[in-house]
Design an enzyme around this catalytic site. Structure first.
Site, PDB file in Angstrom:
ATOM      1  N   TYR A  29      61.498  -9.654  34.592  1.00 45.65           N
ATOM      2  CA  TYR A  29      62.764  -9.617  33.838  1.00 45.65           C
ATOM      3  C   TYR A  29      63.663  -8.524  34.419  1.00 45.65           C
ATOM      4  CZ  TYR A  29      59.494 -11.855  30.560  1.00 45.65           C
ATOM      5  OH  TYR A  29      58.546 -12.654  29.983  1.00 45.65           O
ATOM      6  N   SER A  34      68.785  -8.667  25.444  1.00 46.25           N
ATOM      7  CA  SER A  34      69.419  -8.166  24.225  1.00 46.25           C
ATOM      8  C   SER A  34      68.450  -7.569  23.193  1.00 46.25           C
ATOM      9  CB  SER A  34      70.223  -9.296  23.584  1.00 46.25           C
ATOM     10  OG  SER A  34      70.650  -8.945  22.309  1.00 46.25           O
ATOM     11  N   TRP A  35      67.488  -8.384  22.698  1.00 46.57           N
ATOM     12  CA  TRP A  35      66.685  -7.791  21.610  1.00 46.57           C
ATOM     13  C   TRP A  35      65.694  -6.784  22.166  1.00 46.57           C
ATOM     14  CZ3 TRP A  35      62.568 -10.463  18.065  1.00 46.57           C
ATOM     15  CH2 TRP A  35      61.616 -11.139  18.814  1.00 46.57           C
ATOM     16  N   ASP A  36      65.343  -6.938  23.454  1.00 51.43           N
ATOM     17  CA  ASP A  36      64.530  -5.896  24.086  1.00 51.43           C
ATOM     18  C   ASP A  36      65.238  -4.547  23.994  1.00 51.43           C
ATOM     19  OD1 ASP A  36      63.873  -8.541  25.436  1.00 51.43           O
ATOM     20  OD2 ASP A  36      62.273  -7.285  26.243  1.00 51.43           O
ATOM     21  N   TYR A  83      65.739 -14.085  39.608  1.00 54.61           N
ATOM     22  CA  TYR A  83      65.487 -14.527  38.238  1.00 54.61           C
ATOM     23  C   TYR A  83      66.074 -15.917  38.069  1.00 54.61           C
ATOM     24  CZ  TYR A  83      65.517 -15.100  33.241  1.00 54.61           C
ATOM     25  OH  TYR A  83      65.303 -15.610  31.988  1.00 54.61           O
ATOM     26  N   GLN A 108      70.412 -13.407  20.980  1.00 59.24           N
ATOM     27  CA  GLN A 108      69.033 -13.138  20.523  1.00 59.24           C
ATOM     28  C   GLN A 108      69.090 -12.451  19.153  1.00 59.24           C
ATOM     29  OE1 GLN A 108      66.956 -11.133  23.794  1.00 59.24           O
ATOM     30  NE2 GLN A 108      65.664 -12.940  24.041  1.00 59.24           N
ATOM     31  N   ASP A 175      59.966 -17.742  22.633  1.00 56.46           N
ATOM     32  CA  ASP A 175      60.350 -18.902  23.437  1.00 56.46           C
ATOM     33  C   ASP A 175      59.584 -20.200  23.177  1.00 56.46           C
ATOM     34  OD1 ASP A 175      61.763 -16.784  24.500  1.00 56.46           O
ATOM     35  OD2 ASP A 175      61.185 -17.154  26.562  1.00 56.46           O
ATOM     36  N   TYR A 366      51.710 -17.200  26.012  1.00 54.39           N
ATOM     37  CA  TYR A 366      52.968 -16.620  25.536  1.00 54.39           C
ATOM     38  C   TYR A 366      53.026 -16.550  24.005  1.00 54.39           C
ATOM     39  CZ  TYR A 366      57.599 -15.291  27.500  1.00 54.39           C
ATOM     40  OH  TYR A 366      58.712 -14.620  27.920  1.00 54.39           O
ATOM     41  N   TRP A 367      53.862 -17.357  23.329  1.00 51.34           N
ATOM     42  CA  TRP A 367      54.007 -17.209  21.880  1.00 51.34           C
ATOM     43  C   TRP A 367      53.169 -18.242  21.118  1.00 51.34           C
ATOM     44  CZ3 TRP A 367      56.439 -13.141  19.577  1.00 51.34           C
ATOM     45  CH2 TRP A 367      57.245 -12.352  20.404  1.00 51.34           C
ATOM     46  N   GLU A 410      52.870  -6.790  28.155  1.00 48.38           N
ATOM     47  CA  GLU A 410      53.873  -7.611  27.468  1.00 48.38           C
ATOM     48  C   GLU A 410      53.273  -8.258  26.218  1.00 48.38           C
ATOM     49  OE1 GLU A 410      55.234 -10.627  30.122  1.00 48.38           O
ATOM     50  OE2 GLU A 410      56.759 -11.411  28.756  1.00 48.38           O
TER      51      GLU A 410
END
Ligand code: DGY
Length: 449
Positions: A29, A34-36, A83, A108, A175, A366-367, A410
Site C-alpha cells: 500500500y 483514508s481510514w488508515d 499499485y 472510507q 474488502d 483477508y476479512w 496487517e
C-alpha cells in the site's frame, strides 16, 4: 514486553513515513489510505503528534469540493505500476487546486473526527503551547470534517432512510467480507478484465491470503461503473451495481458526530447539530440494520432491500455507539462472547472478522476470518463505553500479547495467531501504542458528550 513493543511500534511508524504522509505499509500500500490515516494518527499522537496532524492535513488537502474525502490519496512520486488500480485507472479529474489523478473517487469510514479528538486529547498532557497548536489544527480540520459528514449523510443516503450507503466493498475497509457476498453475487465478474489489468497485490502478497480473482474482477467492474457515471451519486440505486448500508460504516458516521460535538466546543462552534445527527444515525442503524432473529446487525442491500445472511464482525461494531439501546448492547456482547466470535476467554485471541462456526470461515483470506486490530480496538472502546470493563481489559491484553508475539502484522490467523499480510503495518503499530499507553482506556469522546 511493554518497552520492547513500544520501541518496535514506534519504529514501524517511523519506517512508514513517506514524503509528508504515512503509508499503511511500504510494499503493498504505497500511497495514503483514508481510514488508515485516522487509526495511525491515534498512535502517532504519542510519538510524533506533528506527523499525526500533518498526515491528516495531507488527507484533507485532497478533499473534493463536494466534501468527500478520497479513500486513497496518490503519491505522485510512486510509479503507476506500483499499485493497482493506480491513479491513471481512476482517472479523477483536476479539482480545486489539485491536479488530475490525485486520488480515487471512493470514500472510507470517517474515523477522522474520532482520531483528531484523540490527538488533541493527548496534547493536553504536553503543556499550553502543545494545546494551542492542537487547537489550531482542530480549527483547520473542523469545517472539513463537517463537509465530510454532510457529503456522506446527504449525497450518500441512497436508500433515503438516514443511512450512508457504500458503493464499493473497498469503501467499507472490510474488502472481501462475507457481508457483501449476496450483493456482490449480482455484480458481473468479467475475468477478462484481469488479463487487461494485472493485479499488483498478488505479486507482493500470498494469493491465498487476498481476495479472489472473481472478487477483483467485480471490484474493477464497480470502479468502472462509478467512474463512467463521473463519480456522481444521483440516483445511485438505479444505475450502480453495489449500493449497501453497512452497520460498521454507519456506526462510525455517528461516532464521528459525537466527536465533532466535542471538537465544536473547542473551536467555538455549536455542538448541538452534531449530537442531533449522531442520535438520528444511531436510531436509523437500530431501526433498519438489526436482524431480530439472530439478534445482530447486518448490512442491507439497498437495491433489493435484503439484509445480509452472514454474521460478520461489522455487525458488532455499533457497540461503539453511546446511544445504543441496552438490549442491543447485551445481545452484541453475548455474540462477542459466543463460540462464533469467541472473546479471548474462549480462544485466547482477539475477535475474528467472521463467524468462526460458518462453513466458509477462512483463516487466511483477508476479512473472511482473520483477526484485525483496528476492529478489535473499536470493539474494546464499545465495551468500555457500556461498562464491560473486564471484557475490555481481556481484549486489550489479548491484542497486545498477539502483537508482541507475532509482530505488527496487517492481520492474524484466528486459531494460531500467526501474522498474515504485511509485516510492518502502520495501524497495528499505532494502535499497539495506544493500547500500551492507555491502560484505563480513553473513555470515547462520545461517552462524555
Ligand atoms: C487494496 O488495495 O486491497 C485496498 O484495500 C483497496 O483500498
Amino acid at each position: 514486553m511493554s518497552s520492547q513493543l513500544w520501541q518496535s511500534a514506534a519504529a514501524v511508524l517511523d519506517t512508514n513515513w513517506a514524503r509528508g504522509h504515512m503509508v499503511p505499509s511500504r510494499r503493498l500500500y504505497p500511497h495514503q489510505w483514508s481510514w488508515d490515516a485516522a487509526f495511525i494518527a491515534v498512535g502517532l499522537a504519542y510519538v510524533n503528534p506533528q506527523r499525526a496532524w500533518a498526515d491528516l492535513r495531507n488527507l484533507f488537502g485532497a478533499q473534493w469540493p463536494d466534501g468527500r474525502v478520497p479513500h486513497i490519496v496518490f503519491d505522485p512520486a510512486v510509479a503507476e505500476g506500483d499499485y493497482f488500480p493506480g491513479p491513471g485507472f481512476w482517472d479523477v479529474p483536476a479539482y480545486a487546486d489539485r491536479p488530475a489523478h490525485g486520488s480515487t473517487g471512493l470514500v472510507q469510514p470517517p474515523m477522522h473526527a474520532v482520531a483528531a479528538w484523540e490527538v488533541y486529547r493527548r496534547a493536553t498532557g504536553h503543556g499550553a503551547a502543545a494545546v494551542a497548536a492542537a487547537r489550531d489544527e482542530l480549527g483547520w480540520l473542523y469545517p472539513r470534517l463537517c463537509a465530510q459528514q454532510e457529503y456522506l449523510t446527504g449525497a450518500r443516503d441512497a436508500g433515503g432512510r438516514g443511512l450512508v450507503s457504500i458503493v464499493h466493498p473497498w469503501e467499507s475497509g472490510l474488502d472481501n467480507s462475507p457481508s457483501w457476498d449476496a450483493a456482490m453475487a449480482a455484480v458481473p465478474a468479467d475475468l477478462s478484465l484481469l488479463q487487461r489489468y494485472a493485479r499488483r497485490d498478488v505479486q507482493v502478497a500470498d494469493i491465498t491470503h487476498r481476495p479472489t480473482d472473481t472478487d477483483y474482477a467485480r471490484y474493477i467492474g464497480l470502479v468502472q461503473s462509478y467512474r463512467a457515471g463521473g463519480y456522481d451519486d444521483a440516483g445511485l440505486a438505479a444505475w450502480h451495481g453495489f449500493v449497501v448500508e453497512c452497520p460498521a460504516f454507519n456506526a462510525i458516521v455517528a461516532a464521528a458526530d459525537h466527536a465533532l460535538a466535542r471538537i465544536a466546543e473547542v473551536v467555538g462552534a455549536d455542538p448541538a447539530p452534531h449530537r442531533e445527527r449522531a442520535r438520528r444515525v444511531t436510531a436509523a442503524v437500530v431501526a433498519h440494520l438489526w436482524e431480530p432473529a439472530s439478534r445482530t446487525f447486518r448490512s442491507r442491500d439497498v437495491r433489493t432491500g435484503e439484509l445480509s445472511g452472514r454474521r460478520c464482525v461489522n455487525g458488532l461494531v455499533p457497540l461503539m455507539l453511546p446511544g445504543l439501546p441496552r438490549e442491543h448492547v447485551v445481545a452484541i456482547m453475548a455474540e462477542a462472547e459466543s463460540e462464533r466470535f469467541g472473546m479471548p476467554s474462549l480462544s485466547g485471541l482477539p475477535i475474528p472478522s467472521y463467524d468462526r462456526t460458518a462453513a466458509d470461515f477462512d483463516s487466511y483470506r483477508y476479512w473472511r476470518g482473520p483477526i484485525w486490530i483496528n476492529i478489535n480496538w473499536l470493539l474494546r472502546r464499545g465495551m468500555l463505553l457500556h461498562g464491560y470493563e473486564a471484557q475490555a481489559d481481556e481484549l486489550r491484553t489479548a491484542m497486545l500479547r498477539l502483537i508482541h508475539r507475532s509482530g505488527h502484522y496487517e492481520y492474524f490467523h484466528p486459531a494460531t495467531g500467526e501474522g498474515i499480510g504485511e509485516p510492518a503495518f502502520s495501524w497495528t503499530a499505532a494502535l499497539a501504542l495506544d493500547l500500551l499507553a492507555d491502560r484505563t482506556a480513553p473513555v470515547p469522546a462520545a461517552a462524555r458528550a
